[in-house]
Write a protein that holds these residues in place. Structure first.
Motif, PDB file in Angstrom:
ATOM      1  N   VAL A   1       0.673  -1.755   0.007  1.00  7.15           N
ATOM      2  CA  VAL A   1      -0.088  -0.294   0.113  1.00  7.15           C
ATOM      3  C   VAL A   1       1.156   1.690  -0.088  1.00  7.15           C
ATOM      4  CG1 VAL A   1      -1.874   1.446   1.352  1.00  7.15           C
ATOM      5  CG2 VAL A   1      -2.091  -0.970   1.090  1.00  7.15           C
ATOM      6  N   SER A   2       1.923   1.309   0.909  1.00 12.77           N
ATOM      7  CA  SER A   2       2.968   2.480   0.514  1.00 12.77           C
ATOM      8  C   SER A   2       3.496   2.291  -0.233  1.00 12.77           C
ATOM      9  CB  SER A   2       4.113   1.616   2.096  1.00 12.77           C
ATOM     10  OG  SER A   2       3.411   2.524   3.226  1.00 12.77           O
ATOM     11  N   ALA A   3       4.098   1.500  -0.773  1.00 15.18           N
ATOM     12  CA  ALA A   3       4.611   1.747  -2.163  1.00 15.18           C
ATOM     13  C   ALA A   3       3.687   1.888  -3.523  1.00 15.18           C
ATOM     14  CB  ALA A   3       5.165   0.390  -2.330  1.00 15.18           C
ATOM     15  N   VAL A   4       2.047   1.450  -3.571  1.00 12.94           N
ATOM     16  CA  VAL A   4       1.429   2.448  -4.326  1.00 12.94           C
ATOM     17  C   VAL A   4       1.114   3.937  -4.549  1.00 12.94           C
ATOM     18  CG1 VAL A   4      -1.067   2.296  -5.566  1.00 12.94           C
ATOM     19  CG2 VAL A   4       0.181   0.026  -5.287  1.00 12.94           C
TER      20      VAL A   4
ATOM     21  N   PHE B   1      -3.501  -1.253 -11.825  1.00 17.75           N
ATOM     22  CA  PHE B   1      -3.609  -2.554 -11.724  1.00 17.75           C
ATOM     23  C   PHE B   1      -2.643  -2.922 -11.168  1.00 17.75           C
ATOM     24  CE2 PHE B   1      -5.819  -1.080 -15.213  1.00 17.75           C
ATOM     25  CZ  PHE B   1      -7.169  -1.735 -15.032  1.00 17.75           C
ATOM     26  N   LEU B   2      -3.577  -3.523  -9.440  1.00 20.80           N
ATOM     27  CA  LEU B   2      -2.014  -4.633  -9.176  1.00 20.80           C
ATOM     28  C   LEU B   2      -1.840  -6.550  -9.239  1.00 20.80           C
ATOM     29  CD1 LEU B   2      -3.197  -3.905  -5.077  1.00 20.80           C
ATOM     30  CD2 LEU B   2      -1.168  -3.748  -6.639  1.00 20.80           C
ATOM     31  N   LEU B   3      -1.389  -7.045  -9.178  1.00 21.61           N
ATOM     32  CA  LEU B   3      -1.475  -8.081 -10.514  1.00 21.61           C
ATOM     33  C   LEU B   3      -0.077  -9.047  -9.380  1.00 21.61           C
ATOM     34  CD1 LEU B   3      -0.345  -9.239 -13.791  1.00 21.61           C
ATOM     35  CD2 LEU B   3       0.435  -9.794 -11.715  1.00 21.61           C
TER      36      LEU B   3
ATOM     37  N   GLN C   1      -5.673  -8.011  -0.167  1.00 24.38           N
ATOM     38  CA  GLN C   1      -5.756  -7.196   0.698  1.00 24.38           C
ATOM     39  C   GLN C   1      -5.102  -5.925   0.765  1.00 24.38           C
ATOM     40  OE1 GLN C   1      -7.818  -8.957   2.645  1.00 24.38           O
ATOM     41  NE2 GLN C   1      -6.625  -8.282   4.386  1.00 24.38           N
ATOM     42  N   ALA C   2      -4.069  -5.521  -0.534  1.00 23.02           N
ATOM     43  CA  ALA C   2      -4.085  -3.658  -0.422  1.00 23.02           C
ATOM     44  C   ALA C   2      -4.758  -4.024  -0.941  1.00 23.02           C
ATOM     45  CB  ALA C   2      -2.558  -4.342  -1.353  1.00 23.02           C
ATOM     46  N   ALA C   3      -5.559  -4.656  -2.464  1.00 16.63           N
ATOM     47  CA  ALA C   3      -6.890  -3.689  -3.124  1.00 16.63           C
ATOM     48  C   ALA C   3      -7.891  -3.039  -2.477  1.00 16.63           C
ATOM     49  CB  ALA C   3      -7.545  -4.260  -4.528  1.00 16.63           C
ATOM     50  N   SER C   4      -8.327  -3.887  -1.250  1.00 20.60           N
ATOM     51  CA  SER C   4      -9.275  -3.440  -0.150  1.00 20.60           C
ATOM     52  C   SER C   4      -8.790  -2.522   0.284  1.00 20.60           C
ATOM     53  CB  SER C   4      -9.570  -4.618   0.688  1.00 20.60           C
ATOM     54  OG  SER C   4     -10.739  -4.523   1.540  1.00 20.60           O
ATOM     55  N   ALA C   5      -7.844  -2.242   1.099  1.00 18.77           N
ATOM     56  CA  ALA C   5      -7.100  -1.368   1.847  1.00 18.77           C
ATOM     57  C   ALA C   5      -7.467   0.179   0.850  1.00 18.77           C
ATOM     58  CB  ALA C   5      -6.232  -1.074   2.494  1.00 18.77           C
ATOM     59  N   LEU C   6      -6.642   0.399  -0.817  1.00 16.57           N
ATOM     60  CA  LEU C   6      -6.565   1.286  -1.486  1.00 16.57           C
ATOM     61  C   LEU C   6      -8.111   1.443  -2.109  1.00 16.57           C
ATOM     62  CD1 LEU C   6      -3.689  -0.164  -2.909  1.00 16.57           C
ATOM     63  CD2 LEU C   6      -3.931   2.359  -1.851  1.00 16.57           C
TER      64      LEU C   6
ATOM     65  N   PRO D   1     -11.771  -2.779  -5.566  1.00 17.36           N
ATOM     66  CA  PRO D   1     -11.940  -2.429  -7.405  1.00 17.36           C
ATOM     67  C   PRO D   1     -12.818  -4.113  -7.971  1.00 17.36           C
ATOM     68  CG  PRO D   1      -9.853  -3.152  -6.311  1.00 17.36           C
ATOM     69  CD  PRO D   1     -10.952  -2.678  -4.800  1.00 17.36           C
ATOM     70  N   ARG D   2     -12.597  -4.166  -9.713  1.00 10.72           N
ATOM     71  CA  ARG D   2     -13.274  -5.081 -10.235  1.00 10.72           C
ATOM     72  C   ARG D   2     -11.768  -6.226 -10.014  1.00 10.72           C
ATOM     73  NH1 ARG D   2     -11.954  -4.849 -15.860  1.00 10.72           N
ATOM     74  NH2 ARG D   2     -10.825  -2.603 -16.407  1.00 10.72           N
ATOM     75  N   THR D   3     -12.240  -7.337 -10.554  1.00 13.55           N
ATOM     76  CA  THR D   3     -11.278  -8.269 -10.185  1.00 13.55           C
ATOM     77  C   THR D   3     -11.770  -9.196 -10.891  1.00 13.55           C
ATOM     78  OG1 THR D   3     -11.600  -7.932  -7.901  1.00 13.55           O
ATOM     79  CG2 THR D   3     -10.590  -9.895  -8.344  1.00 13.55           C
ATOM     80  N   LEU D   4     -10.018  -9.526 -11.341  1.00 20.31           N
ATOM     81  CA  LEU D   4      -9.810 -10.397 -12.240  1.00 20.31           C
ATOM     82  C   LEU D   4      -9.440 -11.694 -11.534  1.00 20.31           C
ATOM     83  CD1 LEU D   4      -9.614 -12.696 -14.856  1.00 20.31           C
ATOM     84  CD2 LEU D   4      -7.522 -11.339 -15.557  1.00 20.31           C
ATOM     85  N   LEU D   5      -9.387 -12.953 -11.706  1.00 26.55           N
ATOM     86  CA  LEU D   5      -9.075 -14.141 -10.755  1.00 26.55           C
ATOM     87  C   LEU D   5      -9.003 -15.485 -11.551  1.00 26.55           C
ATOM     88  CD1 LEU D   5     -12.259 -14.320  -7.876  1.00 26.55           C
ATOM     89  CD2 LEU D   5      -9.620 -13.811  -8.049  1.00 26.55           C
TER      90      LEU D   5
END
Length: 358
Positions: free
Chosen positions: A173-176, A194-196, A207-212, A277-281
Motif C-alpha cells: 500500500v505504501s509503495a503504491v 492495477f495490482l497483480l 488485501q492491498a486492493a481492499s485497503a486502496l 476494485p473489479r477483479t480477475l481471478l
C-alpha cells in the motif's frame, strides 16, 4: 520435483519434444528388442505433451464465444506455445528505494512503458509463501506489460516470519501511494492502475486492493491466491508440499478464527466490501497447493458486494502454470489480462471453464 516437472512438460511443450523425438526416431539398435514398447512410451509422452495444448485451444474457443475478443487481443498463435521467451533474463530500467513510516525502506523494480512517458501502472506482487521470493519473479512478463503501454512496479515487500502480517500488505500500500504521488512518484496517469499478484502475493495484492479501494485502482488480478486463510489453515497438513500450516502460522501467528483475529482479517473472502476494485481471478483446477475453492469463494463474495469479478479456471493447470506466459496456460491468461486492463468496464462474464463446476 514432480510439481516442477509437470509445469516443465505441460507449460514448456518444447521440453517434452526431446524425449518424444528420441523415442520415436531412434534407430532400431537404440531401442533394442522392444520396438513396440518404444512406440507406446512415445505415444504416452505425446498424449501428456499435447493434452494441455489442445485443451487450451478449446478454452480459447469458449472464451471467444463469451467475450468479444478483437484483434490485437487474441491469444498468441498455437505454434507460439513452443517459445522459450519466458526464460529470458530481464533487468529493470530502474530500482527505486521507497521510505516507510517506520524508518525502513523497500526496493521497487521499475520497468517503463514502451509507448508513453506518462502511463498507468501495474503493481506486481511476487509470490513465495510470504517468507521467500523477490521482485524478479517472472520478470520477462513485465516487459510484456510495458509493451502494452503500462509502467510496471515490482515490489519487494518485507517477509515473514521476521515481518508478519500485516507488514507485507502495508508495504505494498505504501509503495503504491508513493509511486502515484505527484511529488515523489513516477510519471503516472490519473487512474488506470492495477495490482497483480501470484500465490501468496495474490493474497497480499487482494488485501492491498481492499485497503486502496476502487478510487485508486482500476482493478486487481490474482493468480491462485489463498483468499480464505481460515478455511486453508483448518485443512492444511504439516506434510503437504509447502508445509502450508507452518507458512500461515509464521505469517499470521497462532490460529484465531474470530473476527478480531488475523486469519479472518487477512482473508479477502471475509473482508472484501463494495469499494473493492473489479477483479480477475485465475486458478488451475489441478492446483494441489492452493485449492480452487479460494478463488470460487472470493468470486461469490465479490458478486454479493456488487463488485465485477471474472474467474478463469484452467482444467489442466497446476500452481504456477502461467510461468511460461506463451505456454498453454500463459497464452490464455496473458490475453485475458490484456483484455482486462484494456477496458474500464466488466467483461460481461462471471466464470470461464471448459469443465462443469460442482
Amino acid at each position: 520435483w514432480v510439481w516442477k516437472l509437470k509445469i516443465a512438460v505441460q507449460e514448456f511443450p518444447v521440453i517434452a519434444l526431446v524425449p518424444i523425438a528420441i523415442l520415436s526416431l531412434a534407430p532400431p539398435y537404440f531401442s533394442g528388442d522392444w520396438p513396440i514398447a518404444r512406440w507406446i512410451l512415445a505415444g504416452t509422452a505425446f498424449i501428456i505433451w499435447s493434452y494441455p495444448l489442445f485443451y487450451s485451444s478449446a478454452l480459447v474457443y469458449q472464451t471467444k464465444k463469451q467475450i468479444a475478443w478483437t484483434n490485437p487481443l487474441e491469444p498468441t498463435p498455437w505454434i507460439g506455445q513452443l517459445s522459450m521467451e519466458a526464460l529470458r533474463s530481464v533487468e529493470p530500467d530502474s530500482i527505486l528505494s521507497i521510505p516507510l513510516s517506520d524508518g525502513q525502506t523497500i526496493a521497487v523494480d521499475l520497468y517503463f512503458s514502451e509507448q508513453e512517458k506518462k502511463a498507468p501502472v501495474v503493481f506486481v506482487v511476487h509470490g513465495g509463501g510470504w517468507d521467500a521470493g523477490n521482485s524478479r519473479e517472472m520478470a520477462s512478463f513485465n516487459r510484456v506489460l510495458t509493451s502494452w503501454g503500462f509502467h510496471v512496479a515490482s515490489i519487494n515487500y518485507r517477509l515473514a516470519p521476521v515481518h508478519p502480517y500485516p507488514t507485507a500488505v502495508n508495504d505494498v500500500v505504501s509503495a503504491v501511494k508513493h509511486l502515484l504521488d505527484r511529488k515523489t512518484g513516477i510519471q503516472a496517469t490519473v487512474g488506470g492502475h492495477f495490482l497483480l499478484g501470484r500465490s501468496a502475493g495474490g493474497q497480499i495484492a487482494l488485501q492491498a486492493a481492499s485497503a486502496l479501494g476502487n478510487q485508486v485502482l482500476s482493478g486487481v488480478i490474482a493468480f491462485y491466491a489463498p483468499a480464505d486463510l481460515i478455511w486453508g489453515h483448518q485443512r492444511a497438513r504439516t506434510d503437504d508440499l509447502l508445509n502450508s500450516k507452518k507458512l500461515m502460522e509464521q505469517y499470521l501467528g497462532a490460529p484465531n478464527y474470530q473476527p478480531n483475529g488475523l486469519y479472518f482479517q487477512a482473508s479477502p473472502v471475509h473482508t472484501a466490501g463494495s469499494n473493492f476494485p473489479r477483479t480477475l481471478l485465475i486458478h488451475g483446477l489441478q492446483d494441489n497447493m492452493v485449492s480452487p475453492y479460494h478463488s470460487r469463494s472470493l468470486m461469490k463474495r465479490l458478486q454479493k458486494c456488487g463488485v465485477s469479478c471474472t474467474l478463469l479456471e484452467l482444467p489442466w493447470a497446476t500452481h504456477g502454470a502461467d510461468f511460461n506466459y506463451l505456454g498453454p496456460s500463459g497464452r490464455i491468461t496473458t490475453a485475458l489480462i490484456k483484455r482486462f486492463i484494456s477496458t474500464k468496464s466488466q467483461m460481461g462474464v462471471k466464470s470461464l471453464s471448459v469443465v462443469e463446476r460442482p
